[in-house]
Motif scaffolding. Structure first.
Motif, PDB file in Angstrom:
ATOM      1  N   ARG A 143       0.246   1.721   1.989  1.00  0.00           N
ATOM      2  CA  ARG A 143      -1.163   1.762   2.425  1.00  0.00           C
ATOM      3  C   ARG A 143      -1.643   0.380   2.820  1.00  0.00           C
TER       4      ARG A 143
ATOM      5  N   SER B 248      -7.797   1.761   0.276  1.00  0.00           N
ATOM      6  CA  SER B 248      -9.192   2.072  -0.047  1.00  0.00           C
ATOM      7  C   SER B 248      -9.773   0.989  -0.947  1.00  0.00           C
ATOM      8  N   THR B 249     -11.088   1.018  -1.107  1.00  0.00           N
ATOM      9  CA  THR B 249     -11.715   0.080  -2.039  1.00  0.00           C
ATOM     10  C   THR B 249     -11.239   0.368  -3.462  1.00  0.00           C
TER      11      THR B 249
END
Length: 108
Positions: free
Chosen positions: A45, A52-53
């Motif tokens: 990722r 993502s956060t």
């Protein structure tokens, strides 16, 4: 002061520099907290820019804990991160890179 040769990355919280490091224990804690369950998918990722956060937060908490910090994700959400979210994402990516980099055997 963080030692990059030891896999350490510095992060400033509320004006105080902290050392982050993904130790084996920190990596195990991180893996347990991931929705996907594997560190490989987390690395993928980050490499693809699809993190993502939540990924950033989990990495930063694991790195801080590997550096000796005793806080939690809730504690981290309540502090000012020096450099903001962009710096937090940079530190998270750097932690991953340093944790899985193969040391150069020629370096003494």
């Amino acid at each position: 002061m963080a030692n990059p040769w030891a896999g350490e990355v510095a992060l400033v919280l509320d004006g105080v520099e902290h050392v982050c490091k993904l130790t084996l224990g920190a990596l195990a804690e991180l893996e347990a907290s991931l929705e996907t369950g594997t560190l490989v998918s987390l690395v993928e990722r980050f490499e693809s820019g699809q993190f993502s956060t939540r990924d950033v937060l989990a990495l930063i908490v694991a790195g801080l804990r590997g550096g000796g910090w005793q806080g939690s994700a809730a504690d981290l959400m309540a502090v000012e991160v020096g450099g903001g979210p962009v710096e937090a994402a940079r530190v998270a990516a750097e932690l991953l890179a340093r944790a899985f980099a193969v040391p150069d055997a020629r370096v003494g």
